[in-house]
Scaffold this active site. Structure first.
Site, short mmCIF file in Angstrom:
data_model
loop_
_atom_site.label_atom_id
_atom_site.label_comp_id
_atom_site.label_asym_id
_atom_site.label_seq_id
_atom_site.Cartn_x
_atom_site.Cartn_y
_atom_site.Cartn_z
N ASP A 427 0.87 -1.08 0.11
CA ASP A 427 -0.15 0.03 -0.16
C ASP A 427 1.11 1.20 0.17
O ASP A 427 2.04 1.26 0.52
CB ASP A 427 -0.85 -0.25 1.32
CG ASP A 427 -1.78 1.27 1.44
OD1 ASP A 427 -2.18 1.61 0.45
OD2 ASP A 427 -1.51 1.84 2.57
N ASP A 628 -7.30 -1.53 3.74
CA ASP A 628 -6.52 -2.65 3.28
C ASP A 628 -6.64 -3.92 3.84
O ASP A 628 -6.43 -4.74 3.38
CB ASP A 628 -5.13 -2.25 3.78
CG ASP A 628 -4.55 -1.16 3.27
OD1 ASP A 628 -4.56 -0.86 2.03
OD2 ASP A 628 -3.83 -0.22 3.90
#
Length: 757
Positions: A427, A628
């Protein structure tokens, strides 16, 4: 997962049978028994009493383990080691006397009292009494072994007790025959010293094994011993020392220089440098001030701190780390299934081989004593313990090494699978980058940098926008004196304006400011260059004068580029996932050095990307936010940054306490080293038995004349488990973060990419 303590297990066969018995219960979805820690983890809806009864039904005992508090520092293995050591000392005393009588006198002519000279019957009786004394001292083997045999669940103790017992019984029969032949024709068929030597050597092995096992849990025990047992809290304006379990959430406690922080809290008065190495592995103390969080077991190095308790008891960071390491040791890695299958049938097969050995040698024309010696050797050289310990000792040491370095593996599966990773998805925000915008460039036009920043920070002070906060923070760091602002107004989609010193000051995008003042082509070119680097240019004016441009961006973490480089050198394919636009994402990806950038992805899209990448090999997802969580759950291994949201941490398999991206390659190195160590242990355990059992049975006697004495078989068995545990301990010496070789030009480029004004 419910945790249980299991008593009475002596080898892998024991743990396999306990596991099988509990797994058959209705409502049990998974069961994992650890021979190393004598513990069992059970998942499902089965009642604890049902589980305990199932364990007792196969000849062992179990009890439900309570909450694992930080003050529970006593290790059950410590007392067990002391008992084994005491038993060994007494066994050695009697064994040495026995060896002096049996071998020392007959082979080397050591003197004996006149009564025993040429009195073979008396010598035999003395040997029997000395051997019996050793057997009584080591009765644990016989009780456990024959209990297992009666219940049709034989274990390692069964092999040992049969080996020693058969040698003693055969020798006793020979001694009775000697009563009809006082001249001692059967004296050389006495194996009393073998029966005692077998038990003593196995006890030596058990002691070495217990000590080595103790070292595998050193990391866990050292964590448990870190937290102080008392705390100084403030009650009714007075300081009062109380036990650690009496501290409640919301209590105010004080910590003086040189003292450890007792529970998690937030500083409400004072400041200090706090040594957090106990939890994070980071040796440099961290400066803390009012509003900063502090964790239990960390060390206050300098100032006086007054803190408010936020998490106490089993909720503290330290307690959670201990729980993760303990849970990991109670689970099993997939590779352990091979050893489990073998362990379940190992002891019965060995007993069958011993019986066949006796029959074959008798048919071959050998004496009963010779045939029994071969069978005894088979029984005492076989070692199911080495098979049972091969995986859990490596998992325990690997988990401990990770915990000491701020890398927490939730399960043994996570530790093994991390070593198999081939693709790493990162990420961007908060993982590769700092996660909060900062001022990167100040480009003044008609004023100085400080003057531009003073007007910009004064204007942005009342805004809640993240970019505005970055400018205000930069002004505070430079100790800029803010100006008085009136008539503050927000123009959505454009920018801000307010009155400062009687003139209108504006800030925003190029279109908005360009309508009010003239912006030169040179300034526009500079601003475009910032945009290509993934930065956001903000324009400012005062009245009819253009003041300049300030560039703001979410910059790379200090170790991001080096971490990506390390991952690539480990053979990883590294990609970056972000919801940012392609231009910003591409610029950030280039700075980090990833192989691929995938931009404009929503949380659901991240999960889809991960599932597609998993088709090409084991894939890890590294993230920190709620968005996430789906991808962390979907990936083969989810890795959460330590500063993550609770949802991200819960969804992940691995947690990086230090929030450093460089810990990702470190975790992969540790996973690979642990997996390699497990394979080495399993190879040793299997090859030892594959070679040792035929050698003990006498298979090589007709070919090479190789013959094994039962005493040497016992010595080999006693050392086999010790070798497996010692090999696992080598993981303590591995380098998780070797120096990363980065060229000088690349290092300068990395530094320029994150340079601050």
């Amino acid at each position: 997962m419910e945790q249980y303590d299991v008593k009475g297990m002596s080898c892998a066969a024991c743990s396999a049978r306990v596991e099988q018995a509990v797994s058959k219960l209705d409502g049990v979805t998974s069961c994992s028994v650890s021979l190393l820690t004598n513990s069992m983890g059970v998942e499902g809806s089965a009642e604890p009493q049902e589980v305990i009864c199932a364990v007792r039904a196969v000849g062992y005992d179990a009890s439900l383990r309570g909450d694992f508090g930080v003050a529970d520092t006593e290790s059950p293995r410590d007392s067990e080691t002391a008992r084994i050591k005491k038993r060994l000392i007494f066994s050695l005393v009697f064994l040495l006397i026995l060896m002096y009588v049996s071998m020392g006198h007959m082979m080397f002519g050591f003197p004996l009292p006149p009564f025993f000279e040429e009195n073979y019957l008396a010598l035999g009786l003395l040997q029997m009494l000395l051997a019996a004394a050793v057997m009584v001292m080591n009765q644990k083997f016989f009780i456990s072994g024959f209990r297992g045999l009666i219940r049709l669940v034989p274990n390692m103790d069964t092999l040992v007790s049969l080996g020693s017992g058969v040698a003693f019984a055969y020798s006793t029969v020979m001694l009775f025959w000697m009563t009809a032949d006082p001249l001692g024709s059967h004296y050389h068929e006495l194996y009393f010293e073998s029966s005692a030597m077998i038990l003593t050597l196995i006890t030596v092995g058990k002691l070495l094994e217990a000590r080595a096992k103790g070292r595998t849990t050193d990391a866990l025990k050292s964590l448990m011993e870190l937290a102080p047992q008392t705390a100084v809290i403030i009650k009714n304006g007075e300081e009062k020392t109380v036990g650690i379990h009496q501290v409640q959430k919301g209590d105010v406690f004080v910590v003086r220089p040189g003292e450890r922080i007792p529970v998690d809290g937030v500083i409400c008065e004072g400041g200090s440098a706090v040594d957090e190495s106990a939890l994070t592995g980071e040796s440099v103390p961290v400066d803390k001030t009012i509003g900063d969080a502090v964790s239990a077991a960390t060390m206050n190095r300098s100032g006086y701190l007054k803190c408010e308790a936020t998490r106490v008891g089993t909720d503290t960071t330290l307690a959670q780390i201990i729980k993760m390491v303990t849970d990991a040791s109670a689970t099993k890695a997939p590779i352990a299934k091979i050893a489990d299958k073998v362990s379940g049938v190992f002891v019965p097969v060995v007993m069958g081989i011993a019986l066949v050995t006796v029959v074959v040698w008798l048919f071959a024309g050998q004496s009963l004593g010779f045939a029994l010696a071969r069978a005894i050797s088979v029984l005492v050289i076989s070692c199911p313990c080495a098979l049972g310990l091969a995986t859990p000792v490596a998992i325990m040491v690997g988990s401990g090494v990770g915990a000491r370095n701020g890398i927490l593996f939730k399960t043994a599966v996570a530790l093994e699978e991390t070593g198999k990773i081939r693709t790493v998805a990162l990420d961007k925000t908060g993982t590769i980058t700092v996660g909060a915008p900062v001022v990167t460039d100040i480009l003044p036009n008609t004023v100085s940098e400080d003057e531009l920043l003073r007007h910009a920070a004064s204007l942005e002070f009342k805004s809640e926008h993240p970019l505005a906060k970055a400018i205000v923070q930069c002004g505070e760091m430079r100790q800029i004196v803010f100006l008085d602002v009136t008539d503050f107004c927000i123009n959505p989609g454009n920018g801000l304006e307010a009155c400062i010193d009687g003139e209108v000051v504006r800030g925003g995008n190029r279109t908005y400011i360009g309508r009010k003042v003239s912006i030169s082509d040179a300034v526009c070119a500079q601003a475009d260059a910032l945009a290509k680097q993934g930065k956001t240019p903000l324009y400012f004016s005062k009245g009819n004068v253009f003041l300049g441009v300030i560039g703001v961006a979410d910059v790379l973490k200090d170790d991001s580029a080096a971490a990506v480089d390390a991952l690539k050198r480990l053979g990883m394919y590294v990609l970056m996932l972000t919801g940012d636009n392609e231009k910003t994402a591409a610029a950030m990806g280039a700075q980090a050095g990833v192989n691929e950038v995938i931009a404009n992805v929503l949380p659901g899209d991240k999960e889809r990307v991960i599932r597609n990448k998993m088709k090409d090999g084991k894939t890890a997802m590294v993230g920190d936010g709620i968005n996430d969580a789906p991808a962390l759950t979907a990936a083969d291994i989810g890795i959460a940054i330590g500063t993550s949201t609770d949802i991200a941490v819960d969804a992940a398999d691995v947690v990086l306490v230090n929030s450093r991206l460089s810990d990702v390659p470190a975790a992969i190195r540790l996973g690979r080293a642990t997996l390699r160590n497990i394979r080495e242990n399993l190879f040793w355990a299997f090859i030892y038995n594959v070679i040792g059992i035929p050698l003990a049975a006498g298979v090589f006697i007709p070919l090479f004349g190789w013959q094994m004495d039962p005493m040497f078989g016992a010595a080999a068995m006693s050392l086999s488990s010790f070798c497996v545990v010692t090999n696992a301990l080598r993981l303590n010496f591995m380098k998780l973060r070797p120096e990363m070789k980065i060229s000088f030009k690349k290092r300068i480029k990395i530094q320029e990419g994150r340079k601050k004004p």
